[in-house]
Scaffold this active site. Structure first.
Site, PDB file in Angstrom:
ATOM      1  N   SER A 188     -35.903  32.441   3.109  1.00 13.15           N
ATOM      2  CA  SER A 188     -36.428  33.296   2.039  1.00 13.15           C
ATOM      3  C   SER A 188     -37.423  34.303   2.630  1.00 13.15           C
ATOM      4  CB  SER A 188     -37.057  32.432   0.947  1.00 13.15           C
ATOM      5  OG  SER A 188     -37.321  33.182  -0.207  1.00 13.15           O
ATOM      6  N   ASP A 234     -27.661  33.649  -5.880  1.00 10.59           N
ATOM      7  CA  ASP A 234     -28.999  34.026  -5.430  1.00 10.59           C
ATOM      8  C   ASP A 234     -29.127  35.539  -5.481  1.00 10.59           C
ATOM      9  OD1 ASP A 234     -31.436  34.346  -4.156  1.00 10.59           O
ATOM     10  OD2 ASP A 234     -30.833  33.391  -2.288  1.00 10.59           O
ATOM     11  N   HIS A 292     -30.890  29.548  -4.641  1.00 10.38           N
ATOM     12  CA  HIS A 292     -31.847  29.934  -3.612  1.00 10.38           C
ATOM     13  C   HIS A 292     -32.571  28.733  -2.996  1.00 10.38           C
ATOM     14  CE1 HIS A 292     -34.503  32.804  -1.590  1.00 10.38           C
ATOM     15  NE2 HIS A 292     -35.534  32.071  -1.972  1.00 10.38           N
TER      16      HIS A 292
END
Length: 317
Positions: free
Chosen positions: A160, A255, A285
């Site tokens: 991320s 995502d 995610h």
């Protein structure tokens, strides 16, 4: 592929995400509690490793901590510099949510893992977090003998926001003739902070990470709108990706960031950089670590470990 059956009730029950954060210490404490109460129980226990320790290292304007995970066996070992996620505003290398996957990598890929507890926005906006990660990379090389690592086998990775920082770190190391990086492993990376890719709208709500929360985190991390297109903030927008380390990029199917990873792999390949992309079907995610309850998460972990083992066999060019 449909959303994984385990995730369907989970995403339906997720609370709404904030559009603004009024109290950052309270937000971080709540996020840590959520991770311990909800996410950690969905993870298999960390494997046994030789040791863990937290070390303070100097950075411009202060100090940060890194957490060092040692595998069993005689060194020198390859080293994997891991950068955690949390939207640049939260998370910690010392959280159990990060401890488990770092121990898995140390044991499963037979490497020393150094997890970076970089400083967070908005108190420390762009490019402080990136500079902290670069300082950690330099520290690893300078302390190679003490750490029992081979500085010719350095890989970097993150998830991320950590994937964003890892990609930017590779660019910065190239541009500044820094330490040679053998490989970069980017998981659910945010690579275009303008939010310009179609997946931002396609999965804007209903899958955990929302478009509104992603935009909020970007505002805190890069408060100057003119800096959002800076390649160190948005590596996908860098005009030149040549000369970067080989990469493996893993994006979740459901995502907002999924297009970022696929496009970055293509741009790297077009620039002559060996790069592979893997779309993790049925995932959201945050679901890569749900190894206790999802076969697909165990498969994700197996892919990570296989890729790292292969990368550690080949030193940086």
């Amino acid at each position: 592929m449909p959303l994984d059956p385990f995730l369907q009730p989970l995403v339906a029950s997720m609370p709404p995400t904030p559009d603004e954060i009024a109290d950052f210490p309270a937000f971080r404490a709540q996020e840590q509690q959520l991770g311990e109460a909800v996410y950690v129980p969905l993870m298999e226990a960390a494997p046994e490793i030789a040791s863990r320790r937290v070390v303070g290292i100097p950075v411009d304007g202060g100090t940060i901590d890194v957490k060092v995970f040692h595998p069993f066996g005689e060194g020198p070992h390859p080293v994997h510099l891991y950068i955690h996620g949390g939207g640049w505003v939260g998370g910690s290398a010392k959280d159990k949510l990060i401890d488990i996957p770092c121990a898995e990598r140390a044991a499963g890929a037979d490497c020393v893992v150094v997890a970076v507890d970089y400083r967070k926005a908005p108190e420390h906006p762009f490019p402080t977090g990136l500079n902290d990660c670069y300082a950690a990379l330099l520290w690893v090389v300078e302390h190679a003998e003490e750490l029992g690592i081979d500085p010719d086998h350095i890989t970097i990775g993150g998830g991320s926001a950590g994937g964003n920082l890892a990609a930017a770190l590779a660019l910065k190391a190239r541009d500044e003739n820094g330490p040679r990086i053998a490989f970069q492993l980017l998981e659910v990376p945010a690579l275009d902070l303008t939010g310009g890719q179609p997946s931002y709208q396609r999965f804007a709500t209903g899958y955990g990470l929302t478009l509104a929360m992603a935009e909020m985190c970007v505002r805190y991390y890069v408060p100057d709108p003119q800096e959002v297109t800076n390649p160190y903030a948005s590596p996908l927008l860098a005009p030149d990706l040549s000369g970067l380390p080989p990469a493996h990029i893993m994006s979740a199917e459901y995502d907002p960031l999924s297009d970022d990873g696929e496009l970055y792999a293509k741009r790297l390949t077009d620039a002559g950089v060996p790069a592979t992309f893997s779309l993790q079907r049925g995932h959201i995610h945050v679901s890569a670590t749900f190894t206790k309850v999802m076969a697909a998460s165990r498969a994700w972990r197996d892919e990570v470990l296989t890729v790292l083992r292969d990368a550690h066999k080949t030193p940086a060019a």
